[in-house]
Design an enzyme around this catalytic site. Structure first.
Site, PDB file in Angstrom:
ATOM      1  N   THR A 193       0.844  -1.206   0.000  1.00  0.00           N
ATOM      2  CA  THR A 193       0.000   0.000   0.000  1.00  0.00           C
ATOM      3  C   THR A 193       0.871   1.245   0.000  1.00  0.00           C
ATOM      4  OG1 THR A 193      -1.655  -1.227   1.245  1.00  0.00           O
ATOM      5  CG2 THR A 193      -1.874   1.160   1.238  1.00  0.00           C
TER       6      THR A 193
ATOM      7  N   ARG B  16       5.937  -3.591   9.073  1.00  0.00           N
ATOM      8  CA  ARG B  16       4.775  -3.345   9.938  1.00  0.00           C
ATOM      9  C   ARG B  16       5.018  -3.934  11.334  1.00  0.00           C
ATOM     10  NH1 ARG B  16       0.021  -5.373   7.403  1.00  0.00           N
ATOM     11  NH2 ARG B  16      -0.368  -3.327   6.543  1.00  0.00           N
TER      12      ARG B  16
HETATM   13  N1  LIG Z   1      10.005   0.219   2.609  1.00  0.00           N
HETATM   14  C1  LIG Z   1       9.523   0.754   3.726  1.00  0.00           C
HETATM   15  N2  LIG Z   1      10.184   1.700   4.390  1.00  0.00           N
HETATM   16  C2  LIG Z   1       9.701   2.214   5.544  1.00  0.00           C
HETATM   17  N3  LIG Z   1       8.544   1.833   6.116  1.00  0.00           N
HETATM   18  C3  LIG Z   1       7.827   0.901   5.489  1.00  0.00           C
HETATM   19  C4  LIG Z   1       8.270   0.320   4.259  1.00  0.00           C
HETATM   20  N4  LIG Z   1       7.353  -0.584   3.872  1.00  0.00           N
HETATM   21  C5  LIG Z   1       6.395  -0.571   4.785  1.00  0.00           C
HETATM   22  N5  LIG Z   1       6.663   0.322   5.762  1.00  0.00           N
HETATM   23  C6  LIG Z   1       5.865   0.561   6.963  1.00  0.00           C
HETATM   24  O1  LIG Z   1       5.123  -0.628   7.219  1.00  0.00           O
HETATM   25  C7  LIG Z   1       3.741  -0.341   7.344  1.00  0.00           C
HETATM   26  C8  LIG Z   1       2.979  -1.392   6.553  1.00  0.00           C
HETATM   27  O2  LIG Z   1       3.153  -1.196   5.180  1.00  0.00           O
HETATM   28  P1  LIG Z   1       1.957  -1.393   4.112  1.00  0.00           P
HETATM   29  O3  LIG Z   1       0.649  -1.055   4.733  1.00  0.00           O
HETATM   30  O4  LIG Z   1       2.338  -0.656   2.870  1.00  0.00           O
HETATM   31  O5  LIG Z   1       2.049  -2.961   3.878  1.00  0.00           O
HETATM   32  P2  LIG Z   1       1.201  -3.863   2.887  1.00  0.00           P
HETATM   33  O6  LIG Z   1       2.186  -4.663   2.082  1.00  0.00           O
HETATM   34  O7  LIG Z   1       0.234  -3.020   2.118  1.00  0.00           O
HETATM   35  O8  LIG Z   1       0.433  -4.826   3.887  1.00  0.00           O
HETATM   36  P3  LIG Z   1      -0.943  -5.649   3.639  1.00  0.00           P
HETATM   37  O9  LIG Z   1      -0.608  -6.807   2.729  1.00  0.00           O
HETATM   38  O10 LIG Z   1      -1.311  -6.117   5.019  1.00  0.00           O
HETATM   39  O11 LIG Z   1      -1.938  -4.682   3.063  1.00  0.00           O
HETATM   40  C9  LIG Z   1       3.552   1.082   6.816  1.00  0.00           C
HETATM   41  O12 LIG Z   1       2.780   1.836   7.701  1.00  0.00           O
HETATM   42  C10 LIG Z   1       4.915   1.691   6.749  1.00  0.00           C
HETATM   43  O13 LIG Z   1       5.089   2.588   7.815  1.00  0.00           O
HETATM   44 MG   LIG Z   2      -1.866  -2.918   2.296  1.00  0.00          MG
END
Ligand SMILES: Nc1ncnc2c1ncn2[C@@H]1O[C@H](COP(=O)(O)OP(=O)(O)OP(=O)(O)O)[C@@H](O)[C@H]1O
Ligand SMILES: [Mg+2]
Length: 378
Positions: free
Chosen positions: A106, A258
């Protein structure tokens, strides 16, 4: 269904980057990276779902590609795609991001929209039940906008079929009337970028998968990348922490940002109540033991899974459903949340006959692996 614009974020505290300089990653937190983008993000969700922008993790998301830690291959590919699209004044190719939860899918989608200077509409596949749900979204997209569909493997069939011409030719076809008087009417759409996210790329139909120009996997993060993320988040949360303290949290974060952020918040609570001053390695370890997160990041469920395989099935093979019954988790959660990390650290392997706990898992849990397992190691 509601269309909700992003909320105004609380003002950011003053921070310094000094703590981060110890880690040899090329990234620095820029001032703009710390600020929440307050426009350009719309969240589309069913009434019943919690509002994602109200989640505490929202303020922690990096805002620019250069603030996004790790995932070098992904960033390199997207950087080129963004630059090329900008030169051609075209929207980015449709992008499919896949990988375990919490790795930044996301976040990356929001960054893409921000880098392209366009709006991002966020929705989730299960909320696109009726054709008019997806239609309502598509016809309101502005040229170049990003439409982010989470859990895209769960798209209802009818919605998926509406998306095919939308993705390929930027048009939707509506069939009016019935039988011989049925007419197809095409509506032209603004060129847009679909970003799909999924934890189960194998569950996508191939016609849908084939319509994405870019298909990118997110991998688990390295220890130094996670430590950097912990330091960055600590800085955003105004929590003093040593580099060793950040490394300790990173080590127990299952390669997942996360989880790293979540554990940091637990440690911060612990420091506030039980100790004082900065988060050191000892304090982080002490706090995380209390929260039942072991030095490899395994929690109760991981250990239960592995010890069940070892104690009851001599290490396996054990079927997924049997494992699910042993822990009370559903099999999909085990497959998507627990197993990827256990496989990544070499504690579990999947075979056609079932799951096997490796010799490393036996040792980690304090068991003597059988000779058959040891011979596999050598
Ligand atoms: N590359 C990164 N650098 C810094 N912080 C990150 C990074 N990737 C993710 N995060 C942190 O981790 C949290 C979770 O990321 P995100 O919501 O984008 O994961 P996701 O892959 O969409 O998870 P899901 O599959 O559960 O939807 C975010 O709030 C962010 O603060
Ligand atoms: Mg997500």
């Amino acid at each position: 269904m509601a269309i909700i614009s992003s909320k105004k974020q609380p003002s950011e505290p003053d921070r310094s980057n000094a703590q981060l300089e110890d880690l040899s990653l090329p990234l620095q937190i820029s001032e703009s990276g710390q600020r929440r983008r307050q426009s350009g993000v719309e969240l589309v969700r069913p009434e019943s779902e919690p509002e994602e922008h109200g989640k505490p993790e929202e303020g922690l998301r990096p805002q620019k590609l250069s603030d996004y830690v790790g995932q070098k291959d992904l960033k390199d590919v997207l950087d080129i795609a963004i630059q090329a699209a900008k030169v051609r004044k075209e929207p980015l190719d449709h992008l499919l991001l896949y990988g375990p939860p919490g790795l930044g899918k996301t976040t990356m989608s929001l960054i893409l929209a921000s880098e392209m200077g366009v709006n991002c509409k966020i929705t989730s596949a299960p909320s696109l039940e009726r054709p008019r749900d997806i239609m309502g979204l598509l016809v309101t997209l502005q040229p170049g906008d990003v439409l982010f569909i989470d859990e895209i493997h769960r798209l209802p069939r009818i919605t998926e079929e509406l998306l095919y011409p939308a993705m390929e030719d930027f048009r939707v076809d509506i069939i009016g009337g019935k039988g011989r008087s049925a007419r197809t009417q095409s509506i032209k759409l603004a060129p847009f970028t679909l970003v799909g996210a999924t934890t189960r790329v194998g569950a996508l139909t191939s016609p849908l998968r084939d319509r994405f120009g870019l298909i990118q996997k997110l991998r688990f993060y390295e220890l130094n990348e996670l430590a950097y993320i912990v330091l960055r988040t600590a800085s955003l949360l105004n929590t003093p922490i040593t580099t060793e303290g950040a490394c300790e949290i990173a080590r127990r974060s299952r390669g997942t940002p996360r989880i790293a952020n979540r554990l940091l918040k637990r440690v911060r609570d612990y420091v506030q109540v039980k100790a004082s001053g900065e988060v050191t390695q000892e304090i982080a370890a002490e706090a995380l033991e209390l929260f039942d997160v072991d030095p490899c990041g395994l929690d109760w469920t991981d250990r239960r899974l592995l010890s069940f395989m070892i104690e009851r099935h001599n290490g396996g093979p054990v079927g997924l459903e049997t494992l699910a019954a042993s822990t009370g988790e559903d099999s999909q959660t085990i497959e998507e949340v627990y197993e990827p990390y256990l496989m990544q650290i070499g504690y579990l392997s999947r075979t056609p006959r079932g799951r096997i706990a490796t010799a490393a898992a036996w040792k980690h849990l304090g068991y003597q692996p059988p000779d058959s397992q040891l011979s596999l190691m050598s």
